[in-house]
Enzyme design. Structure first.
Site, PDB file in Angstrom:
ATOM      1  CE  LYS A   1       0.439  -2.188   4.082  1.00 43.36           C
ATOM      2  NZ  LYS A   1      -0.061  -2.960   5.122  1.00 43.36           N
TER       3      LYS A   1
ATOM      4  N   GLY B   1      -7.222  -6.175   3.681  1.00 41.30           N
ATOM      5  CA  GLY B   1      -6.624  -7.801   3.875  1.00 41.30           C
ATOM      6  C   GLY B   1      -7.716  -8.933   3.015  1.00 41.30           C
TER       7      GLY B   1
ATOM      8  CD  GLU C   1       2.440  -2.411   7.505  1.00 42.36           C
ATOM      9  OE1 GLU C   1       3.449  -2.316   6.312  1.00 42.36           O
ATOM     10  OE2 GLU C   1       1.602  -3.005   7.566  1.00 42.36           O
TER      11      GLU C   1
ATOM     12  CE  LYS D   1      -3.534  -1.651   4.933  1.00 48.07           C
ATOM     13  NZ  LYS D   1      -4.008  -1.992   6.250  1.00 48.07           N
TER      14      LYS D   1
ATOM     15  N   GLY E   1      -2.918  -9.835   8.691  1.00 53.01           N
ATOM     16  CA  GLY E   1      -2.320 -11.464   9.084  1.00 53.01           C
ATOM     17  C   GLY E   1      -2.392 -12.001   7.788  1.00 53.01           C
TER      18      GLY E   1
END
Ligand code: HSE
Length: 334
Positions: free
Chosen positions: A103, A132, A188, A203, A300
């Site tokens: 991103k 995600g 991160e 994002k 995740g």
């Protein structure tokens, strides 16, 4: 069975998740797409560390060896601007399909990268870059085409949501809750990007480009993170029947677009307030469709690898040598 060789750039949380998913889903993918994926090369920082499911001779730490000539699809999961940017540009110039979950790279250089992809007849998949496992990129790109999107409000950072949930519900300290999110592989490498609101801003820039057709520079997003949120503030909100969430918002004001990320108090029944732990929630308002709510695990290994693998499977259809090839599922009658 068609074999497709992947150059995998990065084998951390999401890269490792992709390797596992490729192995676990092997037969399903063969049946649905008629391909068997193989790792041509895997770029990692430390080749001496064993990676489950990757034979050691495939590992390299050399950027110039990361994309061998026989690689047909490049999957970039390094994160950060460099060397990811250089490698993605090189792959696109070679006309290779690229899949990325990066991103930060897209928010900073998306316009240029998509132009480069177009100029070279390459594709650039990026479902894993926002939301995600929630297929929000597909929804905005395909399903909502033709709608004028009026606004988007979203919880886009799993780490922050884990911290807020844990502080409020389990009485954890900020530091303790952040550690938990890091151990779960949500944060991160630089967790300041999460708690400072910048990851959510990246994002938001990516999703806004799809929703509003405009690449806003990340510096134009008004960003406030959750660093200053205290247990007391969360308890006070709770006493008022409200919950605190880090909200990324994109709003049209006439011809202008206003993008912001900030902690916000919401009524408990608000869809964004219902995001728990690493869940993401994206509320989109289109002029014709009305309000849509997308939700699912936003961070995740499993959810993000799912999004990446979806793009990888799509990329197979874009491979030039497959003109006469059809996935077996499409050839079956009925
Ligand atoms: N650090 C990100 C998050 C990972 O916590 O949401 C998923 O993009």
């Amino acid at each position: 069975m068609r074999r497709v060789r992947i150059a995998l750039l990065g084998c951390g949380t999401v890269g490792g998740g992709l390797v596992r998913l490729l192995a676990a889903g092997r037969e399903r993918i063969a049946a649905s797409h008629g391909v068997e994926f193989e790792l041509a090369r895997v770029l990692v920082r430390d080749v001496s560390r064993a990676r489950e499911g990757v034979s050691p001779e495939r590992l390299t730490s050399r950027v110039d060896e990361a994309m061998p000539d026989d690689a047909e699809i490049v999957v970039e999961l390094l994160g950060g601007l460099e060397p990811a940017g250089t490698l993605v540009r090189a792959a696109l110039r070679r006309g290779l399909p690229v899949v990325t979950a990066n991103k930060a790279l897209l928010a900073e250089h998306g316009r240029e990268l998509f132009a480069l992809a177009r100029a070279n007849g390459a594709t650039l998949g990026f479902e894993g870059s926002a939301g995600g496992g929630v297929p929000i990129v597909r929804a905005l790109r395909g399903g909502l085409a033709g709608n004028r999107i009026e606004s988007m409000e979203a919880v886009l950072n799993g780490t922050c949501n884990v911290i807020l949930t844990r502080m409020e519900q389990d009485g954890m300290s900020f530091a303790e809750a952040l550690r938990g999110a890091q151990e779960a592989g949500f944060a991160e490498a630089d967790a300041g990007l999460d708690v400072g609101g910048h990851d959510a801003a990246h994002k938001l820039v990516v999703l806004s480009a799809l929703a509003f057709g405009h690449w806003a520079p990340p510096s134009s997003v008004n960003v406030r993170g959750i660093e200053a949120v205290t247990p007391q503030a969360l308890a006070d909100a709770r006493a008022r029947g409200r919950a605190l969430r880090l909200v990324a918002s994109a709003q049209r004001w006439g011809a202008a677009l206003e993008l912001s990320v900030a902690p916000r108090e919401l009524p408990r029944e608000h869809p964004l307030a219902r995001a728990a732990m690493e869940q993401n929630v994206i509320v989109v308002r289109g002029d014709t469709v009305g309000e849509l709510v997308f939700t699912g695990r936003g961070a995740g290994a499993g959810p993000t690898a799912t999004a990446v693998l979806g793009d990888v499977c799509d990329a197979v259809a874009a491979l030039p040598r497959l003109e006469a090839w059809m996935p077996p599922a499409m050839m079956r009658a009925g």
